[in-house]
Motif scaffolding. Structure first.
Motif, PDB file in Angstrom:
ATOM      1  N   TYR A   1      28.961  23.858 -42.189  1.00 44.37           N
ATOM      2  CA  TYR A   1      29.850  23.943 -41.024  1.00 44.37           C
ATOM      3  C   TYR A   1      29.666  25.314 -40.387  1.00 44.37           C
ATOM      4  O   TYR A   1      29.990  26.338 -40.994  1.00 44.37           O
ATOM      5  CB  TYR A   1      31.287  23.710 -41.486  1.00 44.37           C
ATOM      6  CG  TYR A   1      32.388  23.911 -40.461  1.00 44.37           C
ATOM      7  CD1 TYR A   1      32.155  23.889 -39.094  1.00 44.37           C
ATOM      8  CD2 TYR A   1      33.703  24.086 -40.886  1.00 44.37           C
ATOM      9  CE1 TYR A   1      33.172  24.064 -38.174  1.00 44.37           C
ATOM     10  CE2 TYR A   1      34.742  24.255 -39.978  1.00 44.37           C
ATOM     11  CZ  TYR A   1      34.463  24.252 -38.625  1.00 44.37           C
ATOM     12  OH  TYR A   1      35.488  24.415 -37.731  1.00 44.37           O
ATOM     13  N   PHE A   2      29.116  25.321 -39.164  1.00 41.47           N
ATOM     14  CA  PHE A   2      28.869  26.550 -38.431  1.00 41.47           C
ATOM     15  C   PHE A   2      29.813  26.587 -37.224  1.00 41.47           C
ATOM     16  O   PHE A   2      29.735  25.749 -36.337  1.00 41.47           O
ATOM     17  CB  PHE A   2      27.403  26.622 -37.990  1.00 41.47           C
ATOM     18  CG  PHE A   2      26.440  26.690 -39.138  1.00 41.47           C
ATOM     19  CD1 PHE A   2      25.926  27.910 -39.561  1.00 41.47           C
ATOM     20  CD2 PHE A   2      26.072  25.537 -39.817  1.00 41.47           C
ATOM     21  CE1 PHE A   2      25.046  27.972 -40.633  1.00 41.47           C
ATOM     22  CE2 PHE A   2      25.195  25.587 -40.894  1.00 41.47           C
ATOM     23  CZ  PHE A   2      24.681  26.811 -41.306  1.00 41.47           C
ATOM     24  N   LYS A   3      30.678  27.563 -37.201  1.00 32.69           N
ATOM     25  CA  LYS A   3      31.736  27.590 -36.205  1.00 32.69           C
ATOM     26  C   LYS A   3      31.231  28.044 -34.840  1.00 32.69           C
ATOM     27  O   LYS A   3      30.283  28.829 -34.728  1.00 32.69           O
ATOM     28  CB  LYS A   3      32.874  28.493 -36.668  1.00 32.69           C
ATOM     29  CG  LYS A   3      33.623  27.956 -37.882  1.00 32.69           C
ATOM     30  CD  LYS A   3      34.809  28.831 -38.220  1.00 32.69           C
ATOM     31  CE  LYS A   3      35.597  28.246 -39.384  1.00 32.69           C
ATOM     32  NZ  LYS A   3      36.778  29.071 -39.715  1.00 32.69           N
ATOM     33  N   ALA A   4      31.889  27.542 -33.817  1.00 32.69           N
ATOM     34  CA  ALA A   4      31.637  27.944 -32.434  1.00 32.69           C
ATOM     35  C   ALA A   4      32.916  27.717 -31.652  1.00 32.69           C
ATOM     36  O   ALA A   4      33.894  27.166 -32.171  1.00 32.69           O
ATOM     37  CB  ALA A   4      30.477  27.138 -31.835  1.00 32.69           C
ATOM     38  N   GLN A   5      32.915  28.142 -30.387  1.00 33.31           N
ATOM     39  CA  GLN A   5      34.008  27.795 -29.500  1.00 33.31           C
ATOM     40  C   GLN A   5      33.717  26.403 -28.922  1.00 33.31           C
ATOM     41  O   GLN A   5      32.622  25.870 -29.064  1.00 33.31           O
ATOM     42  CB  GLN A   5      34.135  28.826 -28.378  1.00 33.31           C
ATOM     43  CG  GLN A   5      34.458  30.243 -28.849  1.00 33.31           C
ATOM     44  CD  GLN A   5      33.231  30.983 -29.373  1.00 33.31           C
ATOM     45  OE1 GLN A   5      32.148  30.870 -28.811  1.00 33.31           O
ATOM     46  NE2 GLN A   5      33.413  31.730 -30.443  1.00 33.31           N
ATOM     47  N   GLN A   6      34.710  25.824 -28.271  1.00 25.91           N
ATOM     48  CA  GLN A   6      34.550  24.516 -27.634  1.00 25.91           C
ATOM     49  C   GLN A   6      34.940  24.621 -26.171  1.00 25.91           C
ATOM     50  O   GLN A   6      35.972  25.214 -25.828  1.00 25.91           O
ATOM     51  CB  GLN A   6      35.420  23.468 -28.330  1.00 25.91           C
ATOM     52  CG  GLN A   6      35.532  22.129 -27.599  1.00 25.91           C
ATOM     53  CD  GLN A   6      34.261  21.299 -27.628  1.00 25.91           C
ATOM     54  OE1 GLN A   6      33.387  21.533 -28.474  1.00 25.91           O
ATOM     55  NE2 GLN A   6      34.157  20.341 -26.733  1.00 25.91           N
ATOM     56  N   LEU A   7      34.104  24.036 -25.299  1.00 28.88           N
ATOM     57  CA  LEU A   7      34.419  23.962 -23.878  1.00 28.88           C
ATOM     58  C   LEU A   7      34.360  22.512 -23.425  1.00 28.88           C
ATOM     59  O   LEU A   7      33.340  21.844 -23.572  1.00 28.88           O
ATOM     60  CB  LEU A   7      33.434  24.783 -23.046  1.00 28.88           C
ATOM     61  CG  LEU A   7      33.661  24.707 -21.528  1.00 28.88           C
ATOM     62  CD1 LEU A   7      34.949  25.430 -21.149  1.00 28.88           C
ATOM     63  CD2 LEU A   7      32.475  25.277 -20.759  1.00 28.88           C
ATOM     64  N   ASP A   8      35.482  22.026 -22.898  1.00 30.82           N
ATOM     65  CA  ASP A   8      35.528  20.711 -22.260  1.00 30.82           C
ATOM     66  C   ASP A   8      35.607  20.950 -20.762  1.00 30.82           C
ATOM     67  O   ASP A   8      36.377  21.793 -20.300  1.00 30.82           O
ATOM     68  CB  ASP A   8      36.734  19.918 -22.750  1.00 30.82           C
ATOM     69  CG  ASP A   8      36.642  19.615 -24.230  1.00 30.82           C
ATOM     70  OD1 ASP A   8      36.037  18.601 -24.591  1.00 30.82           O
ATOM     71  OD2 ASP A   8      37.167  20.420 -25.026  1.00 30.82           O
ATOM     72  N   MET A   9      34.816  20.185 -20.007  1.00 32.10           N
ATOM     73  CA  MET A   9      34.750  20.438 -18.565  1.00 32.10           C
ATOM     74  C   MET A   9      34.703  19.132 -17.792  1.00 32.10           C
ATOM     75  O   MET A   9      34.330  18.080 -18.329  1.00 32.10           O
ATOM     76  CB  MET A   9      33.526  21.303 -18.252  1.00 32.10           C
ATOM     77  CG  MET A   9      32.198  20.654 -18.596  1.00 32.10           C
ATOM     78  SD  MET A   9      30.776  21.775 -18.439  1.00 32.10           S
ATOM     79  CE  MET A   9      30.418  22.074 -20.186  1.00 32.10           C
ATOM     80  N   GLY A  10      35.077  19.211 -16.521  1.00 32.47           N
ATOM     81  CA  GLY A  10      35.034  18.038 -15.670  1.00 32.47           C
ATOM     82  C   GLY A  10      35.884  18.258 -14.434  1.00 32.47           C
ATOM     83  O   GLY A  10      36.510  19.322 -14.263  1.00 32.47           O
ATOM     84  N   PRO A  11      35.939  17.276 -13.541  1.00 35.17           N
ATOM     85  CA  PRO A  11      36.771  17.389 -12.340  1.00 35.17           C
ATOM     86  C   PRO A  11      38.229  17.680 -12.697  1.00 35.17           C
ATOM     87  O   PRO A  11      38.752  17.182 -13.703  1.00 35.17           O
ATOM     88  CB  PRO A  11      36.622  16.014 -11.676  1.00 35.17           C
ATOM     89  CG  PRO A  11      35.290  15.511 -12.161  1.00 35.17           C
ATOM     90  CD  PRO A  11      35.166  16.023 -13.570  1.00 35.17           C
ATOM     91  N   SER A  12      38.877  18.478 -11.885  1.00 35.99           N
ATOM     92  CA  SER A  12      40.236  18.936 -12.201  1.00 35.99           C
ATOM     93  C   SER A  12      41.251  17.806 -12.257  1.00 35.99           C
ATOM     94  O   SER A  12      42.318  17.962 -12.861  1.00 35.99           O
ATOM     95  CB  SER A  12      40.694  19.975 -11.178  1.00 35.99           C
ATOM     96  OG  SER A  12      40.672  19.433  -9.865  1.00 35.99           O
ATOM     97  N   ASP A  13      40.928  16.659 -11.631  1.00 34.14           N
ATOM     98  CA  ASP A  13      41.846  15.523 -11.685  1.00 34.14           C
ATOM     99  C   ASP A  13      41.413  14.471 -12.708  1.00 34.14           C
ATOM    100  O   ASP A  13      41.979  13.373 -12.738  1.00 34.14           O
ATOM    101  CB  ASP A  13      41.966  14.875 -10.311  1.00 34.14           C
ATOM    102  CG  ASP A  13      40.626  14.351  -9.779  1.00 34.14           C
ATOM    103  OD1 ASP A  13      39.581  14.599 -10.421  1.00 34.14           O
ATOM    104  OD2 ASP A  13      40.632  13.690  -8.717  1.00 34.14           O
TER     105      ASP A  13
END
Length: 412
Positions: free
Chosen positions: A87-99
């Protein structure tokens, strides 16, 4: 040693990540455990092989958020016990249209589960990740700390080794063909295609893409689990920028929501390459796979071109690997008793729908609890019951936007 006819407390059928984690949980509690695999251990024919899987707590469904957080702790405990990292840790980014409704649900889920998060606009995403990630001006990003990469085949091997250390018996190339109730003394008989039979107080089926076939053979009930063949792609990072996308820095694991769900990881398994793939696939028979139909990648190429500031070559993937999903109609898991004449003697875990690997330590614990005690504490199983398909063939009722996987109908 001859095992045919041996008596066990629990027999686990299927030695992918779920079965291996379950065998470990059983063995460490002192249960006499047998883990059976129809192919070689660590084979590439199912859903548990390969280089990496992501872990994240950001789910539109809040019940998965809590499960992921507990699983993260259990991954750390297991790798501490074995003595090496999976298990190698990282940050998480979820992205997409604001609505986007999924992103709004993720925001709500983080609040409900007390997950620290940041909402980032176009400019803030660029600043957070030093210009490596570029989202459109009408998009947002949700940034959280709980992300990372699980080394897949290595993780399966870890749980098998830990199970062995605790006294479990592991046997591969044993294809289970039937499970029948022992009407005289209780328990069940598990029969293999080579003629061997094993008696156990309880049996747990974690057969992945083969779960539907085996459960139907055993009980007559056909679980609505559809195997899909999917393709994992790795793309070349432009020369001179390789370290900027590597694990251990500020580059995150990520998911992008929209018409298709796209996910990826920092560079780890193949230096200079980054894993970016579609959550998509073609229906298949696990015993008659086409082995790598060419998925349509035009939308993925366009997405890569727009997101990474020209630092990732979007022309063609450098490496492609075939894998399988086991999809339920609602993409929720199946964790339940087979029922019928078996009552609570046979438990099934399946339909993990391309997002179950990260949950394996908790799923293994849950399946072990169900087999030993007839219930599981700490996990709300109402979303994973088989009977949900009796009420509605599509399973748990959700917003249409949550139907994430595209069932491609032809192999082009």
């Amino acid at each position: 040693m001859e095992h045919s006819g041996d008596r066990f407390d629990v027999v686990v059928v299927g030695a992918g990540i779920m079965g291996s984690a379950t065998a470990y949980q059983l063995a460490k509690r002192g249960e006499k455990t047998l883990l059976l695999e129809q192919f070689d251990f660590l084979h590439h024919r199912g859903s548990s092989h390969g280089e990496s899987r992501t872990i994240r707590a950001t789910y539109p469904q809040d019940y998965y958020c809590a499960m992921a957080m507990e699983s993260s702790t259990l991954w750390e405990e297991a790798q501490s016990e074995i003595g090496f990292k999976v298990y190698f840790k990282a940050q998480q980014l979820d992205m997409g249209p604001s609505d986007n409704e999924d992103l709004l649900s993720i925001f709500s889920s983080c609040q409900k589960n007390s997950v620290p998060y940041e909402i980032l606009d176009h400019q803030e995403v660029a600043e957070k990740f030093s210009g490596k990630i570029d989202i459109p001006e009408n998009w947002i990003g949700i940034y959280t700390q709980l992300g990372g990469v699980i080394k897949a085949t290595k993780a399966v091997s870890m749980f098998q080794a830990l199970a062995c250390r605790k006294g479990a018996i592991l046997r591969d190339n044993i294809e289970v063909k039937g499970i029948v109730k022992d009407a005289e003394k209780g328990g069940v008989w598990i029969s293999a295609s080579n003629g061997e039979k094993f008696w156990a107080k309880k049996c747990i089926i974690t057969a992945g893409a083969w779960a539907r076939k085996l459960v139907k053979t055993v009980s007559g009930f056909e679980l609505p689990i559809q195997p899909l063949e999917t393709t994992v792609c790795y793309w070349r990072i432009k020369e001179g920028h390789e370290s900027e996308f590597a694990i251990g820095g500020d580059f995150p694991t990520f998911a992008s929501y929209g018409p298709q769900l796209i996910y990826g990881t920092p560079s780890l398994e193949f230096p200079g390459l980054i894993k970016i793939a579609l959550h998509d696939g073609y229906p298949c028979d696990p015993d008659k796979r086409p082995w790598g139909p060419a998925m349509l990648l035009s939308s993925l190429k366009e997405w890569i071109e727009g997101r990474f500031s020209g630092l990732v070559d979007h022309g063609e993937p450098v490496v492609s690997q075939s894998c399988m999903y086991s999809m339920t109609p609602d993409e929720d898991y199946v964790i339940d008793f087979v029922g019928g004449e078996f009552g609570k003697d046979v438990v099934v875990g399946g339909g993990f729908s391309g997002h179950g690997f990260k949950m394996a330590p908790l799923v293994g614990k849950t399946l072990a609890d169900m087999a030993l005690y007839g219930k599981a504490e700490g996990v709300n199983l109402k979303h994973f019951r088989i009977q949900r398909f009796e009420r509605n063939p599509k399973g748990n009722i959700k917003d249409p936007s949550e139907d994430r996987v595209g069932f491609s109908s032809n192999n082009k």
